[in-house]
Design an enzyme around this catalytic site. Structure first.
Site, PDB file in Angstrom:
ATOM      1  N   PHE A 102       1.345   5.751  -0.305  1.00 31.79           N
ATOM      2  CA  PHE A 102       0.750   6.841   0.522  1.00 31.79           C
ATOM      3  C   PHE A 102       1.048   8.183  -0.539  1.00 31.79           C
ATOM      4  O   PHE A 102       1.906   8.778  -0.145  1.00 31.79           O
ATOM      5  CB  PHE A 102       1.615   6.820   1.634  1.00 31.79           C
ATOM      6  CG  PHE A 102       1.378   7.855   2.745  1.00 31.79           C
ATOM      7  CD1 PHE A 102       0.084   8.006   3.208  1.00 31.79           C
ATOM      8  CD2 PHE A 102       2.403   8.238   3.523  1.00 31.79           C
ATOM      9  CE1 PHE A 102      -0.140   8.475   4.533  1.00 31.79           C
ATOM     10  CE2 PHE A 102       2.144   9.099   4.652  1.00 31.79           C
ATOM     11  CZ  PHE A 102       0.856   9.375   5.097  1.00 31.79           C
ATOM     12  N   ARG A 135      -8.343   3.170  13.360  1.00 35.04           N
ATOM     13  CA  ARG A 135      -7.548   4.178  13.663  1.00 35.04           C
ATOM     14  C   ARG A 135      -6.803   4.147  15.137  1.00 35.04           C
ATOM     15  O   ARG A 135      -5.784   4.679  15.214  1.00 35.04           O
ATOM     16  CB  ARG A 135      -8.255   5.601  13.535  1.00 35.04           C
ATOM     17  CG  ARG A 135      -8.697   5.496  11.826  1.00 35.04           C
ATOM     18  CD  ARG A 135      -7.623   5.643  11.069  1.00 35.04           C
ATOM     19  NE  ARG A 135      -8.175   5.938   9.596  1.00 35.04           N
ATOM     20  CZ  ARG A 135      -7.145   5.631   8.631  1.00 35.04           C
ATOM     21  NH1 ARG A 135      -6.191   5.344   8.751  1.00 35.04           N
ATOM     22  NH2 ARG A 135      -7.629   6.017   7.499  1.00 35.04           N
ATOM     23  N   GLU A 149      -9.946  11.684   8.038  1.00 36.32           N
ATOM     24  CA  GLU A 149      -9.710  13.219   7.515  1.00 36.32           C
ATOM     25  C   GLU A 149     -11.049  13.903   7.705  1.00 36.32           C
ATOM     26  O   GLU A 149     -11.128  15.280   7.998  1.00 36.32           O
ATOM     27  CB  GLU A 149      -9.245  13.148   6.416  1.00 36.32           C
ATOM     28  CG  GLU A 149      -7.978  12.822   6.105  1.00 36.32           C
ATOM     29  CD  GLU A 149      -7.403  12.523   4.550  1.00 36.32           C
ATOM     30  OE1 GLU A 149      -7.135  13.564   4.033  1.00 36.32           O
ATOM     31  OE2 GLU A 149      -7.471  11.345   4.156  1.00 36.32           O
ATOM     32  N   ARG A 208       0.673  13.386  14.146  1.00 38.15           N
ATOM     33  CA  ARG A 208       1.836  13.827  14.629  1.00 38.15           C
ATOM     34  C   ARG A 208       1.751  15.286  14.934  1.00 38.15           C
ATOM     35  O   ARG A 208       2.904  15.916  15.608  1.00 38.15           O
ATOM     36  CB  ARG A 208       2.958  13.455  13.393  1.00 38.15           C
ATOM     37  CG  ARG A 208       3.254  12.078  13.495  1.00 38.15           C
ATOM     38  CD  ARG A 208       3.958  11.492  12.202  1.00 38.15           C
ATOM     39  NE  ARG A 208       3.470  11.786  11.253  1.00 38.15           N
ATOM     40  CZ  ARG A 208       2.738  10.767  10.423  1.00 38.15           C
ATOM     41  NH1 ARG A 208       2.302   9.488  11.062  1.00 38.15           N
ATOM     42  NH2 ARG A 208       2.158  10.987   9.355  1.00 38.15           N
ATOM     43  N   TYR A 258       1.803   2.006  15.446  1.00 35.74           N
ATOM     44  CA  TYR A 258       2.614   2.084  14.186  1.00 35.74           C
ATOM     45  C   TYR A 258       4.049   2.676  14.583  1.00 35.74           C
ATOM     46  O   TYR A 258       4.863   2.540  13.687  1.00 35.74           O
ATOM     47  CB  TYR A 258       1.914   2.896  13.391  1.00 35.74           C
ATOM     48  CG  TYR A 258       1.977   4.196  13.460  1.00 35.74           C
ATOM     49  CD1 TYR A 258       2.721   5.193  12.615  1.00 35.74           C
ATOM     50  CD2 TYR A 258       1.429   5.072  14.442  1.00 35.74           C
ATOM     51  CE1 TYR A 258       2.920   6.514  12.568  1.00 35.74           C
ATOM     52  CE2 TYR A 258       1.456   6.394  14.701  1.00 35.74           C
ATOM     53  CZ  TYR A 258       2.139   6.927  13.522  1.00 35.74           C
ATOM     54  OH  TYR A 258       2.134   8.549  13.711  1.00 35.74           O
ATOM     55  N   GLU A 291     -10.666   3.497   3.593  1.00 36.18           N
ATOM     56  CA  GLU A 291      -9.811   4.441   2.983  1.00 36.18           C
ATOM     57  C   GLU A 291     -10.189   3.980   1.433  1.00 36.18           C
ATOM     58  O   GLU A 291     -10.249   2.978   0.970  1.00 36.18           O
ATOM     59  CB  GLU A 291      -8.350   4.063   3.121  1.00 36.18           C
ATOM     60  CG  GLU A 291      -7.982   4.507   4.660  1.00 36.18           C
ATOM     61  CD  GLU A 291      -6.519   4.457   4.777  1.00 36.18           C
ATOM     62  OE1 GLU A 291      -5.730   5.319   5.420  1.00 36.18           O
ATOM     63  OE2 GLU A 291      -5.726   3.410   4.138  1.00 36.18           O
ATOM     64  N   ASP A 327      -9.010   0.111   1.994  1.00 36.10           N
ATOM     65  CA  ASP A 327      -8.095  -0.390   2.805  1.00 36.10           C
ATOM     66  C   ASP A 327      -8.738  -0.220   4.371  1.00 36.10           C
ATOM     67  O   ASP A 327      -8.392   1.004   4.957  1.00 36.10           O
ATOM     68  CB  ASP A 327      -6.726   0.484   2.869  1.00 36.10           C
ATOM     69  CG  ASP A 327      -5.655   0.139   3.858  1.00 36.10           C
ATOM     70  OD1 ASP A 327      -6.063  -0.903   4.675  1.00 36.10           O
ATOM     71  OD2 ASP A 327      -4.956   0.822   4.015  1.00 36.10           O
ATOM     72  N   GLU A 383      -9.360   3.891  -2.081  1.00 37.33           N
ATOM     73  CA  GLU A 383      -8.166   3.743  -2.712  1.00 37.33           C
ATOM     74  C   GLU A 383      -8.336   3.287  -4.303  1.00 37.33           C
ATOM     75  O   GLU A 383      -9.545   2.466  -4.387  1.00 37.33           O
ATOM     76  CB  GLU A 383      -7.244   2.732  -2.064  1.00 37.33           C
ATOM     77  CG  GLU A 383      -6.881   3.287  -0.876  1.00 37.33           C
ATOM     78  CD  GLU A 383      -5.553   2.727   0.067  1.00 37.33           C
ATOM     79  OE1 GLU A 383      -4.726   2.348  -1.159  1.00 37.33           O
ATOM     80  OE2 GLU A 383      -5.205   2.792   1.007  1.00 37.33           O
ATOM     81  N   THR A 441      -9.066  -5.886   3.559  1.00 35.79           N
ATOM     82  CA  THR A 441      -8.769  -5.025   2.427  1.00 35.79           C
ATOM     83  C   THR A 441      -9.657  -5.427   1.357  1.00 35.79           C
ATOM     84  O   THR A 441      -9.560  -6.699   0.876  1.00 35.79           O
ATOM     85  CB  THR A 441      -7.580  -5.003   2.007  1.00 35.79           C
ATOM     86  OG1 THR A 441      -6.534  -4.671   3.223  1.00 35.79           O
ATOM     87  CG2 THR A 441      -7.385  -3.855   0.828  1.00 35.79           C
ATOM     88  N   THR A 472      -4.513   6.297   0.068  1.00 33.52           N
ATOM     89  CA  THR A 472      -5.937   6.983   0.169  1.00 33.52           C
ATOM     90  C   THR A 472      -5.846   8.322  -0.784  1.00 33.52           C
ATOM     91  O   THR A 472      -5.131   9.057  -0.851  1.00 33.52           O
ATOM     92  CB  THR A 472      -6.009   7.490   1.477  1.00 33.52           C
ATOM     93  OG1 THR A 472      -5.910   6.642   2.419  1.00 33.52           O
ATOM     94  CG2 THR A 472      -7.639   7.980   1.469  1.00 33.52           C
ATOM     95  N   ASP A 509       0.940  -1.035  -0.064  1.00 32.73           N
ATOM     96  CA  ASP A 509       0.041   0.032   0.073  1.00 32.73           C
ATOM     97  C   ASP A 509       0.885   1.325   0.150  1.00 32.73           C
ATOM     98  O   ASP A 509       1.568   1.585   0.702  1.00 32.73           O
ATOM     99  CB  ASP A 509      -0.813   0.160   1.275  1.00 32.73           C
ATOM    100  CG  ASP A 509      -2.015   0.826   1.106  1.00 32.73           C
ATOM    101  OD1 ASP A 509      -2.231   1.503   0.168  1.00 32.73           O
ATOM    102  OD2 ASP A 509      -2.569   1.600   2.158  1.00 32.73           O
ATOM    103  N   LYS A 560      -4.800  -2.703  10.189  1.00 33.46           N
ATOM    104  CA  LYS A 560      -5.051  -2.469   8.883  1.00 33.46           C
ATOM    105  C   LYS A 560      -4.882  -4.063   8.288  1.00 33.46           C
ATOM    106  O   LYS A 560      -5.613  -4.128   7.113  1.00 33.46           O
ATOM    107  CB  LYS A 560      -4.041  -1.660   7.758  1.00 33.46           C
ATOM    108  CG  LYS A 560      -4.357  -0.306   8.197  1.00 33.46           C
ATOM    109  CD  LYS A 560      -2.953   0.691   7.257  1.00 33.46           C
ATOM    110  CE  LYS A 560      -3.320   1.996   7.401  1.00 33.46           C
ATOM    111  NZ  LYS A 560      -4.400   2.540   6.589  1.00 33.46           N
TER     112      LYS A 560
HETATM  113  O1  LIG Z   1       0.025   8.964   8.309  1.00 33.85           O
HETATM  114  C1  LIG Z   1      -0.022   7.753   8.777  1.00 33.85           C
HETATM  115  O2  LIG Z   1       0.585   7.580   9.895  1.00 33.85           O
HETATM  116  C2  LIG Z   1      -1.038   6.778   8.447  1.00 33.85           C
HETATM  117  C3  LIG Z   1      -1.599   6.806   7.267  1.00 33.85           C
HETATM  118  C4  LIG Z   1      -2.443   5.938   6.811  1.00 33.85           C
HETATM  119  O3  LIG Z   1      -3.140   5.067   7.302  1.00 33.85           O
HETATM  120  C5  LIG Z   1      -2.357   5.793   5.224  1.00 33.85           C
HETATM  121  C6  LIG Z   1      -2.070   4.644   4.697  1.00 33.85           C
HETATM  122  O4  LIG Z   1      -2.581   3.471   4.851  1.00 33.85           O
HETATM  123  C7  LIG Z   1      -1.623   4.657   3.178  1.00 33.85           C
HETATM  124  C8  LIG Z   1      -2.757   5.388   2.337  1.00 33.85           C
HETATM  125  O5  LIG Z   1      -3.688   4.922   2.396  1.00 33.85           O
HETATM  126  O6  LIG Z   1      -2.467   6.575   2.049  1.00 33.85           O
HETATM  127 CA   LIG Z   2      -4.055   2.790   2.924  1.00 35.72          CA
HETATM  128 MG   LIG Z   3      -6.908  -2.533   5.533  1.00 40.25          MG
END
Ligand SMILES: O=C(O)/C=C/C(=O)CC(=O)CC(=O)O
Ligand SMILES: [Ca+2]
Ligand SMILES: [Mg+2]
Length: 421
Positions: A133, A242, A369, A147, A249, A204, A238, A206, A262, A355, A131, A258
């Protein structure tokens, strides 16, 4: 030039005109064996019947058993010349002016099966799922939420398509229920983690590449040949927990938040069908390194929507509208980057784009979001939603609207069912 038409009646709004011909795998009866097909209007054309009737008569597919398989892995491994030959054969066979199938009642009855009566299965065996980003908007929003405002988008993001290795075993076909995952989470400000059903279950929106021919271990794919390794695209959800994700993570990335599910759509739309909707990919600044610099930098104008249908509701409510062309890194850059260290891809591998969030608040691709981590509820059919509730069905759809026809992906859906006791 006159628009190509099929003898099979196709409603003007159908996702599956003769210009599309997406590939899937289906069972005509519950007891039948799985076989490949293409969607045409409200029907699926059984490719095992077409092959058995000797109608794939081009040089590459004449004696091939690639449509006598329970999945599309063999066919996608053959590469673009065979895909083009199959497309030409099928467009001719299904066209209004070609009598071979149109006037053969017996074959037509065997080979054209109403979509409403079939079971659709995963189109390929997915050996590996990755996956990416690649939406700047999604990356920025997740950075702010997870963050804080310091550096929501890190420098590496502009230099390479960031990704994580996902879990192939839990990739499921549209329509499969998703069991709310249980796991550890850590409430913000709380001192001890708790265990239980996720309280922040999300989708998500995608899309994903279905890899065609792979590459040998140790031999990267050149960026300018990367398109030869892409068979087509599917819709993907996906599913993401959260609360589990935020706690687990650091420092290794997504894991149990995750890997519980999917969902992909059943129909793989080929790059050939999408070509009329190709668009210029966004300008990249800073310019990428040479191994990611491509002669043609292509995206596709694919409108995408996610809907939620709460339990007991007749209708779904739209929660976001976006477009694949918002993504910063191209599909070919994702694929070339994946192999640059020598990692081998195999036919049927699934590469999620990440996403697909756009720049407007209404075009964000997930509830994290859209509700800003549950701070602002969203109204769905008069109900408030911060995250997904049991019984909610999430339905993703995507299409390219041309002046004479629509190239669509159908839907990618899944319903949340309660966590294990
Ligand atoms: O920014 C993060 O820590 C995590 C972000 C996601 O969950 C995104 C991910 O699965 C990738 C995406 O779908 O863009
Ligand atoms: Ca994703
Ligand atoms: Mg998933």
């Amino acid at each position: 030039m006159a628009v190509l038409k099929s003898f099979v009646e196709v409603h003007p709004d159908s996702h599956f005109p003769i210009q599309n011909l997406p590939y899937g795998v289906f069972k005509p009866q519950p007891s039948s064996s799985p076989r490949p097909g293409v969607a045409i209007g409200d029907y699926v054309l059984d490719l095992s019947e077409v092959a058995s009737a000797g109608l794939f008569d081009g040089p590459l597919l004449r004696n091939s058993d690639s449509f006598l398989q329970p999945n599309l892995n063999k066919f996608v491994s053959l590469g673009r010349p065979a895909w083009k030959e199959a497309r030409a054969t099928l467009q001719k066979l299904l066209s209004a002016t070609e009598p071979t199938l149109r006037d053969n009642k017996e074959l037509r009855q065997k080979a054209l099966v109403p979509l409403s009566s079939v079971e659709l299965l995963l189109p390929v065996v997915v050996g590996d799922y990755t996956d990416f980003f690649t939406s700047l908007h999604h990356t920025k929003n997740c950075g702010l939420i997870f963050r804080g405002p310091q550096t929501p988008v890190l420098d590496n993001w502009y230099r390479l398509p960031v990704a994580y290795h996902g879990r192939a075993s839990s990739v499921v076909i549209s329509g499969t229920d998703i069991v709310r995952p249980r796991g550890q989470a850590h409430p913000s400000g709380g001192s001890t983690p708790y265990f239980g059903p996720s309280l922040k279950l999300d989708f998500e929106l995608e899309m994903a590449t279905i890899v065609g021919p792979g590459n040998e271990l140790g031999k990267p794919v050149d960026i300018n040949n990367a398109e030869d390794h892409i068979f087509g695209l599917v819709l993907m959800n996906d599913w993401s927990a959260r609360d589990i994700q935020a706690w687990e993570y650091i420092p290794l990335g997504p894991f149990l938040g995750k890997s519980f599910g999917t969902t992909i759509s059943p129909w793989i739309v080929t790059l050939e069908a999408l070509e009329p909707f190709a668009s210029q990919a966004p300008k990249q600044d800073p310019p990428p390194l040479p191994y990611l610099t491509e002669k043609v930098s292509k995206s596709y104008d694919i409108s995408l929507e996610a809907h939620i249908k709460p339990a007991g509701h007749e209708d779904s409510g739209v929660v976001t509208r976006t477009n694949l062309n918002h993504l910063y890194w191209t599909l070919t850059q994702q694929l070339a980057h994946h192999t640059i260290n020598g990692c081998n891809l195999r036919p049927g591998d699934l590469l999620g784009t990440g996403t697909v969030s756009g720049p407007e608040p209404e075009s964000r691709g997930c509830l994290l979001e859209l509700t800003w981590n549950g701070q602002n509820a969203l109204s769905v059919n008069g109900l408030n939603r911060k995250f997904l509730e049991d019984g909610d069905e999430v339905i993703i759809t995507g299409y390219c609207k041309g002046s004479d026809y629509t190239i669509g992906f159908g839907t990618c859906s899944g319903k949340i069912v309660p966590a294990a006791p």
